[in-house]
Design an enzyme around this catalytic site. Sequence first.
Site, mmCIF file in Angstrom:
data_model
loop_
_atom_site.group_PDB
_atom_site.id
_atom_site.type_symbol
_atom_site.label_atom_id
_atom_site.label_comp_id
_atom_site.label_asym_id
_atom_site.label_seq_id
_atom_site.Cartn_x
_atom_site.Cartn_y
_atom_site.Cartn_z
ATOM 1 N N SER A 173 51.638 37.633 35.298
ATOM 2 C CA SER A 173 51.997 37.611 36.837
ATOM 3 C C SER A 173 52.947 37.182 37.139
ATOM 4 C CB SER A 173 51.021 36.895 37.423
ATOM 5 O OG SER A 173 51.432 36.914 38.546
ATOM 6 N N TYR B 89 45.122 29.441 39.129
ATOM 7 C CA TYR B 89 45.763 31.148 38.128
ATOM 8 C C TYR B 89 46.853 30.364 37.700
ATOM 9 C CZ TYR B 89 46.738 36.039 39.186
ATOM 10 O OH TYR B 89 46.388 37.562 39.012
HETATM 11 N N1 LIG Z 1 46.297 42.618 42.358
HETATM 12 C C1 LIG Z 1 47.456 41.638 42.328
HETATM 13 O O1 LIG Z 1 48.631 41.340 43.441
HETATM 14 C C2 LIG Z 1 47.797 40.959 40.818
HETATM 15 C C3 LIG Z 1 48.981 40.315 40.113
HETATM 16 C C4 LIG Z 1 49.636 40.019 39.580
HETATM 17 C C5 LIG Z 1 48.812 40.227 38.349
HETATM 18 N N2 LIG Z 1 47.878 40.899 38.322
HETATM 19 C C6 LIG Z 1 46.840 41.106 37.309
HETATM 20 O O2 LIG Z 1 46.187 41.872 37.106
HETATM 21 C C7 LIG Z 1 45.184 42.390 36.533
HETATM 22 C C8 LIG Z 1 43.830 43.359 36.912
HETATM 23 O O3 LIG Z 1 44.688 42.548 38.750
HETATM 24 P P1 LIG Z 1 43.624 43.548 39.534
HETATM 25 O O4 LIG Z 1 44.220 43.725 40.654
HETATM 26 O O5 LIG Z 1 43.332 45.475 38.885
HETATM 27 O O6 LIG Z 1 42.069 42.882 39.659
HETATM 28 P P2 LIG Z 1 40.763 44.315 39.561
HETATM 29 O O7 LIG Z 1 40.851 45.032 40.314
HETATM 30 O O8 LIG Z 1 40.285 43.111 39.772
HETATM 31 O O9 LIG Z 1 40.726 44.002 38.429
HETATM 32 C C9 LIG Z 1 40.281 43.588 37.156
HETATM 33 C C10 LIG Z 1 39.370 43.789 35.934
HETATM 34 O O10 LIG Z 1 38.851 42.631 34.794
HETATM 35 C C11 LIG Z 1 37.936 42.987 34.563
HETATM 36 N N3 LIG Z 1 37.395 42.250 33.986
HETATM 37 C C12 LIG Z 1 36.892 40.705 34.451
HETATM 38 N N4 LIG Z 1 36.315 40.122 34.047
HETATM 39 C C13 LIG Z 1 35.829 40.901 32.699
HETATM 40 C C14 LIG Z 1 35.133 39.964 31.782
HETATM 41 N N5 LIG Z 1 34.941 38.821 31.957
HETATM 42 N N6 LIG Z 1 36.085 41.332 30.591
HETATM 43 C C15 LIG Z 1 35.896 42.362 30.668
HETATM 44 N N7 LIG Z 1 36.687 42.932 31.738
HETATM 45 C C16 LIG Z 1 36.927 41.846 32.639
HETATM 46 C C17 LIG Z 1 37.254 43.168 35.770
HETATM 47 O O11 LIG Z 1 36.141 44.543 35.148
HETATM 48 P P3 LIG Z 1 34.936 44.700 34.999
HETATM 49 O O12 LIG Z 1 34.884 43.225 36.335
HETATM 50 O O13 LIG Z 1 33.455 45.704 35.061
HETATM 51 O O14 LIG Z 1 34.012 43.510 33.859
HETATM 52 C C18 LIG Z 1 37.921 44.987 36.489
HETATM 53 O O15 LIG Z 1 38.207 46.359 35.734
HETATM 54 C C19 LIG Z 1 45.024 40.709 35.633
HETATM 55 O O16 LIG Z 1 44.605 40.320 34.492
HETATM 56 C C20 LIG Z 1 45.155 39.906 37.202
HETATM 57 O O17 LIG Z 1 45.352 38.529 36.934
HETATM 58 C C21 LIG Z 1 47.153 41.060 39.961
#
Ligand SMILES: NC(=O)c1ccc[n+]([C@@H]2O[C@H](COP(=O)([O-])OP(=O)(O)OC[C@H]3O[C@@H](n4cnc5c(N)ncnc54)[C@H](OP(=O)(O)O)[C@@H]3O)[C@@H](O)[C@H]2O)c1
Length: 255
Positions: A139, A152
């Site tokens: 990120s 975070y």
């Molecule tokens: N959204 C943003 O603004 C943003 C910005 C920069 C970086 N990111 C990064 O991008 C990535 C995805 O973010 P997103 O926005 O798509 O979030 P999201 O929709 O909340 O997705 C998170 C995913 O992680 C999985 N997860 C959580 N705990 C887990 C575990 N113990 N084992 C396996 N899977 C797990 C969840 O699946 P289950 O709950 O089904 O396991 C879900 O599919 C993250 O690393 C986040 O930090 C996001």
Amino acid sequence: MTSVAIVTGASSGIGAATARRLAAEGFHVLAAARRTDRLAELIKEIEAAGGTATAVACDVTSDESVAGLAAAAQAAPGPVTLLVNNAGGARGLDPVESGAIGDWQWMYDVNVLGTLRVTQALLPALEASGAGTIVIVSSTAGFTVYEGGGGYTAAKHAQTAIAGTLRLELCGRPVRVIEIDPGMVRTDEFGLVRFGGDADKAAATYAGVPEPLVAEDVADCIAWSATRPHHVNVDRLVVRPLAQAAQHKVHRVGQ
Ligand SMILES: NC(=O)c1ccc[n+]([C@@H]2O[C@H](COP(=O)([O-])OP(=O)(O)OC[C@H]3O[C@@H](n4cnc5c(N)ncnc54)[C@H](OP(=O)(O)O)[C@@H]3O)[C@@H](O)[C@H]2O)c1
């Protein structure tokens, strides 16, 4: 032979969009997450669009579960050339002074140790393919801190450190390491997870922002960087919406 891509956290947001996109690019995708009902829907969608994918129940915080993912990779119909470490997220927006240890623990377990565990388990298969790629979804929080983001940003800084270290350690071996650093991405669940299910707080993050990134924008960056010729290593790709010049500088209409 079809190349195999593994995407963790494929049940929602960036991971689901990446799984769809990589399948459209011709990979057989192993879509990994804990919520298998969501994965089953995703696989149906991918197949309806003419792609192929397999759902793998996987909790990245469990050694046993990740060993199961590695076994699924071995049984997959082709060489494993791509791993996308995407599973992760944020919990809380509290100052360091009062941040909950449990929230920090969760963020370390999923983002940092999850990436470490899955990478260790899949590295032999990636190397054996002769042309492996590891993507780490960190990120902009991986290189910039902000108030309330201590846990975070610490976890994302650690993921960024893993990416840089691994690239040095793998130099001379056929596995490249790509770090993707998104800024503000509007996904359905990221904010809900961060604010314990509070939809108003989650929505406030994006209030007035004309066009935050969406999951497909990040999937596009991942797919582009992972499908360059293998000698081309995109070390780090930073991507933000036009409205976000920096963590502290976001253009919001009517605010
Ligand atoms: N959204 C943003 O603004 C943003 C910005 C920069 C970086 N990111 C990064 O991008 C990535 C995805 O973010 P997103 O926005 O798509 O979030 P999201 O929709 O909340 O997705 C998170 C995913 O992680 C999985 N997860 C959580 N705990 C887990 C575990 N113990 N084992 C396996 N899977 C797990 C969840 O699946 P289950 O709950 O089904 O396991 C879900 O599919 C993250 O690393 C986040 O930090 C996001």
